[in-house]
Scaffold this active site. Sequence first.
Site, PDB file in Angstrom:
ATOM      1  N   GLY A  48      16.631  67.720  73.009  1.00  0.00           N
ATOM      2  CA  GLY A  48      16.020  66.581  72.318  1.00  0.00           C
ATOM      3  C   GLY A  48      17.055  65.882  71.442  1.00  0.00           C
ATOM      4  N   HIS A  49      17.819  66.673  70.678  1.00  0.00           N
ATOM      5  CA  HIS A  49      18.885  66.078  69.862  1.00  0.00           C
ATOM      6  C   HIS A  49      19.929  65.393  70.761  1.00  0.00           C
ATOM      7  CE1 HIS A  49      17.772  69.495  66.998  1.00  0.00           C
ATOM      8  NE2 HIS A  49      17.585  68.421  66.260  1.00  0.00           N
ATOM      9  N   GLY A  86      13.495  61.615  66.593  1.00  0.00           N
ATOM     10  CA  GLY A  86      12.601  62.010  67.680  1.00  0.00           C
ATOM     11  C   GLY A  86      11.140  61.759  67.343  1.00  0.00           C
ATOM     12  N   GLN A 108       6.990  61.933  60.450  1.00  0.00           N
ATOM     13  CA  GLN A 108       8.288  61.710  59.804  1.00  0.00           C
ATOM     14  C   GLN A 108       8.844  60.341  60.182  1.00  0.00           C
ATOM     15  OE1 GLN A 108      11.642  64.660  59.434  1.00  0.00           O
ATOM     16  NE2 GLN A 108      12.411  63.635  61.258  1.00  0.00           N
TER      17      GLN A 108
HETATM   18  O1  PAF Z   1      14.065  65.882  61.612  1.00  0.00           O
HETATM   19  C1  PAF Z   1      14.944  66.519  61.010  1.00  0.00           C
HETATM   20  O2  PAF Z   1      15.755  67.246  61.605  1.00  0.00           O
HETATM   21  C2  PAF Z   1      15.039  66.387  59.507  1.00  0.00           C
HETATM   22  O3  PAF Z   1      13.779  66.268  58.924  1.00  0.00           O
HETATM   23  C3  PAF Z   1      15.966  65.249  59.047  1.00  0.00           C
HETATM   24  C4  PAF Z   1      15.440  63.897  59.489  1.00  0.00           C
HETATM   25  C5  PAF Z   1      17.356  65.453  59.615  1.00  0.00           C
HETATM   26  C6  PAF Z   1      16.076  65.237  57.530  1.00  0.00           C
HETATM   27  O4  PAF Z   1      16.580  66.434  57.036  1.00  0.00           O
END
Ligand code: PAF
Length: 295
Positions: free
Chosen positions: A35-36, A164, A170
Amino acid sequence: MLVHRRTADLLDWRNAIPSGTPIAFVPTMGYLHDGHLSLLSEARRRAGTDGQVVLSIFVNPTQFGPNEDLDRYPRDEAGDLAKAASCGVDLAFCPSHPRELYPGTPAGTSSGADAAANTGATWVNVEGLDAHLCGRSRPGHFRGVCTVVCKLLGLVRPDVSLFGEKDFQQLAILRRMHADLFLPGTIVGMPIVREHDGLAMSSRNANLDPVARVAALAIPRFLAEVRRRFAAGERASAALVDGAAAALAPGRVDYVEVVDAASLQPVEAITGPTLCAVAVHFGGVRLIDNTVLLP
Ligand code: PAF
């Protein structure tokens, strides 16, 4: 690929970038999965050959509650940097200590509640959108997320930042913060990436034991059933998620909610874009997932 560990070095790097150079940014907490990598590939595509792709890897203590998994959050910096290099990342920012981002943090408090308790005086709080879903079950979580992302956007000053859609709430909250505070660039959401068997990719999947890993497939099965009912014409939220606890057993349900996809407020009947989102604990690991329903 450059690796910077100090905020001062990141700023020096940023200030030396000629104006007009496209910068694409992917903030993460590391333990990178596909995903990343989809975010990094899209960042590389958007930055183009002349642009710069920046990745941050920082397990942000302020977004974890006192009884959450900060100290158990999986970490593999060497593996992450190898994956980042293979995706064409130009700069990885891996702060050596939380005080690089929270200058109030005393030396010797690298993690846990001590680090989170000494993190400075300035916080970013987006009101309203955190009333349900993870915002309700993890008080203060989004304050920590917004604060760290705001700091990172101020440091990197990207043209585009990628997140994502698994963390749907978020993303919605960060979009609102970004608009309200006139932060640089644009925010782009990217689709959920799933394992071959349907489990949404998450760094936390690494903490599932084999039994919990199999049991966790109840989540994508449940969301598929919600989509099936919706496709069959069901529009009442309660009926769409009826039987959730049994369907998600033996998982311990944190929440199953049906909310308006823009306001993130619960809806009784679906008339516009709607989010069905779940958070469920399997074997002590809290997993989230969601599906968007478009009438
Ligand atoms: O989604 C994440 O991995 C974290 O919440 C983020 C956006 C890097 C903030 O620490």
